[in-house]
Structure formats: structure tokens, C-alpha cells
Motif scaffolding. Structure first.
Motif, PDB file in Angstrom:
ATOM      1  N   ILE A   1      -4.731   2.159   7.936  1.00  0.00           N
ATOM      2  CA  ILE A   1      -4.238   3.183   8.855  1.00  0.00           C
ATOM      3  C   ILE A   1      -3.522   2.457   9.984  1.00  0.00           C
ATOM      4  O   ILE A   1      -4.038   1.469  10.530  1.00  0.00           O
TER       5      ILE A   1
ATOM      6  N   ALA B   1      -1.298   6.776   7.225  1.00  0.00           N
ATOM      7  CA  ALA B   1      -2.267   6.255   6.262  1.00  0.00           C
ATOM      8  C   ALA B   1      -1.521   5.801   5.014  1.00  0.00           C
ATOM      9  O   ALA B   1      -0.642   6.509   4.507  1.00  0.00           O
TER      10      ALA B   1
ATOM     11  N   LEU C   1      -7.349  12.034   8.797  1.00  0.00           N
ATOM     12  CA  LEU C   1      -6.595  11.612   9.983  1.00  0.00           C
ATOM     13  C   LEU C   1      -6.781  12.580  11.136  1.00  0.00           C
ATOM     14  O   LEU C   1      -6.942  12.169  12.289  1.00  0.00           O
TER      15      LEU C   1
ATOM     16  N   ARG D   1      -9.056  11.534  14.486  1.00  0.00           N
ATOM     17  CA  ARG D   1      -7.900  11.100  15.268  1.00  0.00           C
ATOM     18  C   ARG D   1      -8.307  10.292  16.494  1.00  0.00           C
ATOM     19  O   ARG D   1      -7.780   9.206  16.742  1.00  0.00           O
TER      20      ARG D   1
END
Length: 234
Positions: free
Chosen positions: A8, A36, A89, A93
């Protein structure tokens, strides 16, 4: 389809390794200021090989060389599909952005310190002459306790030496050191296993400073490489 997650990163246009593992497509999805990277397998393989591990590391290293901040995934980290990856994600976050900031401009050095000699065996118990003060210690139970005490004393001494070594290495790596993870005496032949998060421009210099033979141990330094030990993307 199954996705094998590689890393990531911050979103970055124009940076894409040519393909994923085993010639399968490399996909990149961007959400919430994050990107990602994953290999899209049509069917999840039964197991990954050493060649897959090396290819994963090479792919992650190429991303890490081109970007200022990378969170490499441990192999294997599987995600069911693209929607699941995007949900990851979004859901993580805050933590992912914080970790990207944590490793920004930094790289990892891995240290293993090996004992140069085996830990000495405790001396065999010798029977005392009958009638002496030590004769009462000649029972099997007492012999066992005395031997175990000697073993623990030797282990404690080695642990103290390994702890001092970790402190010395931390001092040598400063002021280029951001973080250090350490395991003192994780196994019989290993005095110290550690990961250092250091500034990228100084990584080779730090490696040279700490790559030496210290008393009673042989130090192995690997890297610099992507900050695997300081990334949590599962």
C-alpha cells in the motif's frame, strides 16, 4: 479471482511495474488517498514458492525505490476481490495513512547477532565424601536443582550481554534511527534479532557502523529494504 496484496502506497500516477507474480496482471486501486497493489490470480494457488517470495520482494522493492513511502504486505496476504481491497483501504484509512507517514523517507535494516560459541554446559555434579557438609546435596533432586541453577545463571548472563548489545547498536545507529524493534535471545544460537527504521540517505552509513564483530557475537546486517517490520496492512 483472488488478489495477492503486495503493498500500500500513496497514490502516484505513472508508476507501475510491468506485471504481477507468475505473469498474472498487476492491479492497482486507489481510494481515500491510498493505492493498493496486488497480483490478480484467476485461481488461488495451493501454496506459494520461494520464487514467488523473491518476485514479491522484487516488486515491492521497485515500488519502494520510486516512492517516498511504502507499506509492504507480508506474504501471503490474500484479498477476495477488488471490492474487498477497496473496502480495506476505506476502513483502515486512518491507520494506513499514519503508517505511511511513519515510514516516509525511511528504510529498514535487519540485524541478527549470533553467538560465536555454544552456551557452556553446566559442570557435572561431583559427589561429596560421606560425612562432609556437602554430602547432603548428593541426592538426585538436589543435583538436578543445582544443575538447573547453573543453567539459569548462564542464560541470565547471556541475556544481559544481549541486552547490552541491543543498547550499543541503538546508540551506534543514532541519530539516523527513527525506531528499533528488538528480540533478545529469541533462540539458543541467536543473541539478538532486531529491525531498525532509519533515514534512507544514511542507511548504508548506518549499516557500516553496526556491521562489525562484537565480543561473543557475530553480527549480520541485511538491507536496506522496504520496511516490512514497521508496516501493518493485514
Amino acid at each position: 479471482m483472488s488478489l495477492l496484496l503486495h503493498a500500500i502506497t500513496p497514490p502516484e500516477a505513472g508508476i507501475r511495474p510491468p506485471e504481477g507474480l507468475r505473469g498474472h496482471p498487476l492491479v492497482c486501486t486507489q481510494q481515500e488517498g491510498l493505492a493498493a497493489w496486488a497480483t490478480a490470480f484467476p485461481d488461488k494457488p495451493e501454496q506459494l514458492t520461494r520464487a514467488d517470495l523473491l518476485a514479491h520482494h522484487e516488486l515491492v522493492s521497485r515500488l519502494d525505490e520510486r516512492l517516498d513511502s511504502t507499506l509492504p504486505a507480508r506474504l501471503p496476504t490474500w484479498v477476495s476481490d477488488l471490492d474487498a481491497l477497496e473496502r480495506l483501504l476505506v476502513a483502515r484509512r486512518g491507520a494506513l495513512l499514519a503508517n505511511l507517514e511513519r515510514v516516509r523517507g525511511r528504510t529498514e535494516l535487519a540485524i541478527t547477532a549470533l553467538w560465536v560459541s555454544a552456551e557452556p554446559e553446566p559442570p557435572a555434579f561431583r559427589f561429596a565424601p560421606r560425612g562432609s557438609l556437602a554430602a547432603g546435596a548428593a541426592t538426585p533432586g538436589t543435583r538436578y536443582l543445582l544443575q538447573r541453577r547453573q543453567v539459569f545463571a548462564g542464560s541470565d548472563q547471556r541475556r544481559a550481554l544481549a541486552q547490552q548489545l541491543a543498547d550499543d547498536l541503538e546508540r551506534l545507529a543514532a541519530p539516523d534511527l527513527a525506531e528499533m524493534q528488538r528480540q533478545v535471545c529469541p533462540s539458543q544460537g541467536v543473541a539478538l534479532s532486531a529491525a531498525l527504521l532509519v533515514a534512507r540517505p544514511s542507511a548504508i552509513e548506518v549499516k557500516a557502523r553496526i556491521g562489525r564483530v562484537a565480543q561473543d557475537v557475530r553480527i549480520l546486517v541485511n538491507g536496506p529494504w522496504p520496511p516490512y517490520s514497521f508496516a501493518d496492512v493485514r
